[in-house]
Design an enzyme around this catalytic site. Structure first.
Site, PDB file in Angstrom:
ATOM      1  N   HIS A  50       0.853  -1.190   0.000  1.00 37.90           N
ATOM      2  CA  HIS A  50       0.000   0.000   0.000  1.00 37.90           C
ATOM      3  C   HIS A  50       0.889   1.242   0.000  1.00 37.90           C
ATOM      4  O   HIS A  50       2.103   1.143   0.170  1.00 37.90           O
ATOM      5  CB  HIS A  50      -1.007   0.024   1.167  1.00 37.90           C
ATOM      6  CG  HIS A  50      -0.400   0.152   2.532  1.00 37.90           C
ATOM      7  ND1 HIS A  50      -0.019  -0.935   3.288  1.00 37.90           N
ATOM      8  CD2 HIS A  50      -0.118   1.236   3.300  1.00 37.90           C
ATOM      9  CE1 HIS A  50       0.463  -0.538   4.453  1.00 37.90           C
ATOM     10  NE2 HIS A  50       0.418   0.783   4.481  1.00 37.90           N
ATOM     11  N   HIS A  68       2.033   3.843   1.795  1.00 39.11           N
ATOM     12  CA  HIS A  68       2.577   4.576   2.930  1.00 39.11           C
ATOM     13  C   HIS A  68       4.087   4.438   2.879  1.00 39.11           C
ATOM     14  O   HIS A  68       4.621   3.490   2.290  1.00 39.11           O
ATOM     15  CB  HIS A  68       2.038   4.030   4.259  1.00 39.11           C
ATOM     16  CG  HIS A  68       0.670   4.538   4.603  1.00 39.11           C
ATOM     17  ND1 HIS A  68      -0.090   4.004   5.619  1.00 39.11           N
ATOM     18  CD2 HIS A  68      -0.080   5.559   4.065  1.00 39.11           C
ATOM     19  CE1 HIS A  68      -1.251   4.647   5.696  1.00 39.11           C
ATOM     20  NE2 HIS A  68      -1.260   5.581   4.767  1.00 39.11           N
ATOM     21  N   HIS A 120      -6.828  -0.793   6.818  1.00 40.65           N
ATOM     22  CA  HIS A 120      -5.797   0.192   7.193  1.00 40.65           C
ATOM     23  C   HIS A 120      -5.753   1.325   6.177  1.00 40.65           C
ATOM     24  O   HIS A 120      -5.557   2.494   6.528  1.00 40.65           O
ATOM     25  CB  HIS A 120      -4.450  -0.515   7.295  1.00 40.65           C
ATOM     26  CG  HIS A 120      -3.300   0.403   7.533  1.00 40.65           C
ATOM     27  ND1 HIS A 120      -3.126   1.099   8.707  1.00 40.65           N
ATOM     28  CD2 HIS A 120      -2.253   0.754   6.728  1.00 40.65           C
ATOM     29  CE1 HIS A 120      -2.036   1.833   8.634  1.00 40.65           C
ATOM     30  NE2 HIS A 120      -1.492   1.648   7.439  1.00 40.65           N
ATOM     31  N   ASN A 144      -1.781   3.896  13.169  1.00 38.51           N
ATOM     32  CA  ASN A 144      -2.090   4.987  12.246  1.00 38.51           C
ATOM     33  C   ASN A 144      -3.431   4.739  11.545  1.00 38.51           C
ATOM     34  O   ASN A 144      -3.567   3.806  10.759  1.00 38.51           O
ATOM     35  CB  ASN A 144      -0.959   5.097  11.214  1.00 38.51           C
ATOM     36  CG  ASN A 144      -1.229   6.183  10.186  1.00 38.51           C
ATOM     37  OD1 ASN A 144      -2.096   7.036  10.370  1.00 38.51           O
ATOM     38  ND2 ASN A 144      -0.493   6.151   9.087  1.00 38.51           N
ATOM     39  N   ASP A 191       6.320   3.430   4.832  1.00 38.35           N
ATOM     40  CA  ASP A 191       6.944   2.199   5.324  1.00 38.35           C
ATOM     41  C   ASP A 191       6.812   1.057   4.329  1.00 38.35           C
ATOM     42  O   ASP A 191       7.364  -0.022   4.540  1.00 38.35           O
ATOM     43  CB  ASP A 191       6.363   1.795   6.689  1.00 38.35           C
ATOM     44  CG  ASP A 191       4.856   1.701   6.704  1.00 38.35           C
ATOM     45  OD1 ASP A 191       4.205   2.216   5.776  1.00 38.35           O
ATOM     46  OD2 ASP A 191       4.310   1.115   7.658  1.00 38.35           O
TER      47      ASP A 191
END
Length: 255
Positions: free
Chosen positions: A107, A109, A170, A201, A111
């Site tokens: 995804h 993000h 998420h 988050n 990280d």
């Protein structure tokens, strides 16, 4: 005279404390990459970013095949600092002595996609769903090739790898990676570690659909032997049930 010396000593002592505190904080900012084998073919790579002003671990996978290595997610990097992904590529080269053929990002993000520029520099193809590719660009990262359907299985070096979108949670674009030969499910940030006490988050989360997405995973991959979350410790299928419990706890606290 005694008062002056005492005050001076206090000043010196305070300076020493600040110095060592600064050194400790700096040492905590960037722990080195760690790699943990799950078996002789699959490893978890763990890098660190800052979350809540504290270093926090982020997991990805290294999949060794007879035709090279597949990475799942980059190191936790930013658009200006890709040291974690650089360390990851160096580890693969030094330890596995194989080229990295592909990286799947789960995804958009930092990280997960923060190290794309480092991979591109090394000539490594990075793939994702079309939605993740668009969101990566919007966040200022290089775009992965948005070629993955919502459910697809491909084979690299005789190792089948399934990329599956179970629904939003998420984020709106979170996918998981399933290794059927190994019975290893990489859930990424959709799944919370049993070591997690909260939801983390939620800036891009869909709390209304998250539980349904987890139940879809439980139906699809109920025979998983190892489940690897995006952060913290991994283990067995209990992490999926734990995620449902955390979601229920979060919903109750909002009432």
């Amino acid at each position: 005279m005694t008062y002056f010396l005492t005050r001076r000593m206090r000043t010196v002592f305070a300076f020493v404390l600040l110095f060592f505190s600064a050194c400790f904080t700096q040492a905590q900012v960037a722990p080195k990459l760690t790699v943990t084998p799950l078996n002789d073919q699959v490893y978890v790579h763990t890098t660190y970013g800052i979350y809540g002003k504290t270093p926090f671990p982020s997991n990805g996978l290294i999949i060794k095949t007879i035709d090279g290595v597949v990475l799942v997610d980059t190191g936790w990097d930013t658009d200006t600092n890709t040291d974690n992904t650089r360390q990851l590529l160096q580890w693969v080269s030094d330890s596995l002595h194989q080229p990295v053929r592909l990286c799947i990002v789960t995804h958009a993000h930092e990280d997960r996609v923060g190290g794309i520029s480092e991979l591109r520099k090394a000539g490594i193809r990075v793939v994702s769903t079309p939605l993740t590719a668009r969101k990566s660009v919007a966040l200022g990262f290089q775009a992965p090739a948005g070629v993955l359907p919502n459910d697809t299985t491909f084979i690299i070096g005789q190792e089948p790898i399934r990329c599956f979108f179970p629904g939003e949670g998420h984020t709106s674009d979170n996918i998981v990676v399933w290794l059927p030969n190994q019975r290893i499910l990489y859930g990424g940030c959709l799944i919370k570690s049993v070591a997690a006490f909260g939801m983390g988050n939620l800036a891009d989360a869909n709390l209304n659909q998250w539980a349904g997405s987890i139940r879809t995973l439980m139906k699809q991959f109920g025979n998983a032997r190892i489940v690897v979350p995006g952060h913290q410790d991994w283990g067995d299928k209990k992490s999926m049930e734990h995620t449902l419990q955390l979601l229920a706890k979060h919903a109750a606290a909002k009432k």
